[in-house]
Design an enzyme around this catalytic site. Structure first.
Site, PDB file in Angstrom:
ATOM      1  N   LYS A   1       7.923  -1.577 -14.961  1.00 44.77           N
ATOM      2  CA  LYS A   1       8.737  -0.948 -13.947  1.00 44.77           C
ATOM      3  C   LYS A   1       8.958  -1.903 -12.770  1.00 44.77           C
ATOM      4  CE  LYS A   1       5.308   0.546 -10.843  1.00 44.77           C
ATOM      5  NZ  LYS A   1       4.750  -0.690 -10.631  1.00 44.77           N
TER       6      LYS A   1
ATOM      7  N   HIS B   1       4.797   6.258 -11.470  1.00 46.41           N
ATOM      8  CA  HIS B   1       3.465   6.812 -11.745  1.00 46.41           C
ATOM      9  C   HIS B   1       3.342   8.304 -11.397  1.00 46.41           C
ATOM     10  CE1 HIS B   1       2.516   2.717 -12.416  1.00 46.41           C
ATOM     11  NE2 HIS B   1       2.243   2.374 -11.173  1.00 46.41           N
TER      12      HIS B   1
ATOM     13  N   LYS C   1       0.239   2.812   1.050  1.00 51.20           N
ATOM     14  CA  LYS C   1      -0.683   1.687   1.238  1.00 51.20           C
ATOM     15  C   LYS C   1      -1.375   1.815   2.595  1.00 51.20           C
ATOM     16  CE  LYS C   1       0.843  -0.682  -2.447  1.00 51.20           C
ATOM     17  NZ  LYS C   1       0.487  -0.025  -3.711  1.00 51.20           N
TER      18      LYS C   1
HETATM   19  C1  BG6 Z   1       1.051  -0.733  -9.580  1.00 46.36           C
HETATM   20  C2  BG6 Z   1       1.772  -0.856  -8.267  1.00 46.36           C
HETATM   21  O1  BG6 Z   1       1.943  -0.334 -10.578  1.00 46.36           O
HETATM   22  O2  BG6 Z   1       0.029   0.227  -9.479  1.00 46.36           O
HETATM   23  C3  BG6 Z   1       0.789  -1.203  -7.169  1.00 46.36           C
HETATM   24  O3  BG6 Z   1       2.766  -1.853  -8.365  1.00 46.36           O
HETATM   25  C4  BG6 Z   1      -0.359  -0.226  -7.143  1.00 46.36           C
HETATM   26  O4  BG6 Z   1       1.462  -1.206  -5.920  1.00 46.36           O
HETATM   27  C5  BG6 Z   1      -0.969  -0.092  -8.522  1.00 46.36           C
HETATM   28  O5  BG6 Z   1      -1.335  -0.670  -6.224  1.00 46.36           O
HETATM   29  C6  BG6 Z   1      -2.026   0.976  -8.579  1.00 46.36           C
HETATM   30  O6  BG6 Z   1      -2.568   1.002  -9.862  1.00 46.36           O
HETATM   31  P1  BG6 Z   1      -4.120   1.201 -10.093  1.00 46.36           P
HETATM   32  O7  BG6 Z   1      -4.266   1.312 -11.555  1.00 46.36           O
HETATM   33  O8  BG6 Z   1      -4.785   0.017  -9.498  1.00 46.36           O
HETATM   34  O9  BG6 Z   1      -4.429   2.473  -9.347  1.00 46.36           O
END
Ligand code: BG6
Length: 467
Positions: free
Chosen positions: A145, A237, A323
């Site tokens: 993505k 997500h 964030k």
């Molecule tokens: C990624 C995003 O797909 O997922 C990031 O680009 C994010 O910005 C990350 O921090 C979070 O994934 P996980 O598995 O570390 O919670």
């Protein structure tokens, strides 16, 4: 057993994703004997070290950074499978001959997978380059993505993909679906008879999908400036999670049935009301290296979503992620309606009567219920029923998201990947909102986002932080 012989081509092999996720995942699959015995890894990037030794040293330290000291014997056997093409130009002649050499070595039943771990802006030109390769006639392609940045660009990208790859050979990754905890949502809902009868607006009155992150952009200014949190996290997500919570029982556990049910949910989504969406940016974001000093890119989103179908009518889904927030969590809360008659005396704590899914690497599910406090009265307190997946199955071998998904690509199983139709339906829904985004609100680092977002779920507020 392990999948058929494979040539796995990683483009963008020196990038962040390849180093942090793909190589560590491949190496672990290798150690677990889950990769095919006959396997080649062909790696390339637009900017890469000048020779194979330097490249292998980079991969070695990337794997080590993730896994700690590595088994050097295993590593050597793994490294022997890696070929390296220092760069590729627009016709990719050198890359193509490396791929054919690897395929030839594996014999006629070898499958080929292209993994595009590259910036979205170069996806189309790379797909066209690959289109001319012999191996493409039967190859699978894996994409990360965002799949386009709006409906129009997503359609264009899909058309380009379809010129060379049928839908069955396109694997769009949303790594959240690779998480054990997320797959367990399906198990909880559809492998047990006790949840489905109550899984609708008749018994559920709200859902919260809350994914605060503590990390800031961690040097990924280019990515954030061109993507923003809505496209990075929400449209991907969090909406996939929403789909897993909301979908009707699939008649089979396969890609076709699951996609069919997801698409039905996405088709029923009500266009978001812009006054029920909050965009935020953390203070100090504009001072980050590589960020425009007037940047209006959102690093936080909270929103209310409704699914207008017979099952979910009237049930608000609250989504939140961002964030530099106060905590790092992935928590889904399902709130149940109060019993129709109150027969117990005393005050009732509102946060009881919830199912709480903690989508951590150590997945947990809690049912927060009211219970009788032992003693001479009928006073109620808050009790917690608990499932901890790793404790329940101490001998299991959990896979990390990318491990599971890479394996599924090689097994040819698209169940946990995103279809073209899903991508286009979601963009169709989001385009108007993204064309005229809500006002950007500031929030201090370490907060729970802008204050406007705290009030979004009404009086009850957000489930997090836990009381
Ligand atoms: C990624 C995003 O797909 O997922 C990031 O680009 C994010 O910005 C990350 O921090 C979070 O994934 P996980 O598995 O570390 O919670």
């Amino acid at each position: 057993g392990p999948p058929a012989p494979h040539v796995l081509v990683v483009l963008g092999a020196t990038g962040d994703l390849a180093r942090r996720k793909l190589f560590p995942a491949l190496f672990r699959l290798w150690l677990l004997d889950l990769l095919p015995e006959r396997f080649h890894l062909v790696c390339s990037a637009r900017t890469a070290p000048e020779n194979r030794d330097l490249f292998l040293a980079m991969v070695h330290s990337a794997v080590e950074a993730r896994r700690g000291a590595i088994d050097e014997v295993g590593w050597q056997r793994f490294a022997d499978r890696i070929s390296f093409v220092p760069t590729f130009n627009d016709n990719g002649a050198e890359l193509e001959s490396a791929i054919s050499a690897a395929a030839k070595d594996l014999g006629s039943e070898a499958h080929c997978v292209y993994y595009l771990a590259i910036p979205p802006a170069s996806t189309e030109s790379v797909v066209r380059m690959l289109g001319a390769f012999d191996a493409t006639a039967s190859a699978k392609i894996v994409l990360e993505k965002p799949f386009g940045t709006n409906l129009e660009s997503a359609r264009r990208l899909n058309e380009t993909l379809w010129e060379f790859f049928g839908e069955g050979r396109i694997y769009r990754i949303d790594h959240f679906l690779g998480k054990e905890a997320v797959q367990n949502i399906l198990a909880l809902r559809f492998a047990n008879g006790m949840f489905q009868p109550v899984w609708s607006h008749q018994h559920i009155c709200y859902v919260q999908i809350d994914v605060p992150e503590q990390i800031d952009i961690q040097g990924r200014a280019d990515f954030m400036e061109s993507t923003g949190t809505f496209r990075d996290m929400i449209s991907t997500h969090l909406f996939q999670l929403l789909g897993f919570v909301a979908l009707a029982p699939p008649s089979r556990l396969d890609a076709w049935s699951l996609r069919h049910e997801m698409v039905k949910i996405f088709r029923s989504l009500r266009p978001p009301d812009p006054t029920r969406v909050v965009f935020g940016q953390y203070e100090g974001y504009r001072e980050e290296a590589g960020v425009d000093e007037f940047s209006d890119v959102e690093t936080f989103v909270a929103m209310e979503v409704y699914i207008d179908d017979w099952c979910w009518i009237g049930v608000p889904f609250y989504l939140r992620t961002g964030k530099a927030l106060a905590a790092a969590r992935r928590t889904i809360t399902i709130g149940f309606r109060e019993p129709p008659l109150k027969v117990f005396p005393g005050d009732v704590d509102e946060t009881c009567n919830e199912l709480v899914l903690e989508l951590t690497d150590d997945p947990k599910i809690f049912a927060d219920v009211r219970a009788k406090i032992p003693g001479p009265t009928f006073d109620l307190g808050r009790g917690r029923m608990r499932l901890a997946l790793l404790e329940a199955f101490p001998d299991s071998e959990p896979l990390e998201a990318y491990e599971r998904l890479l394996l599924d690509v090689m097994r040819g199983d698209p169940t946990l990947f995103i279809s073209t139709e899903q991508v286009e339906l979601l963009w169709q829904l989001f385009d108007p909102l993204l064309d005229e985004p809500p006002p950007l609100r500031r929030y201090p680092r370490g907060a729970w986002g802008p204050s406007e977002a705290l009030r979004l779920p009404g009086e009850r507020g957000w489930r997090l932080p836990d009381s």
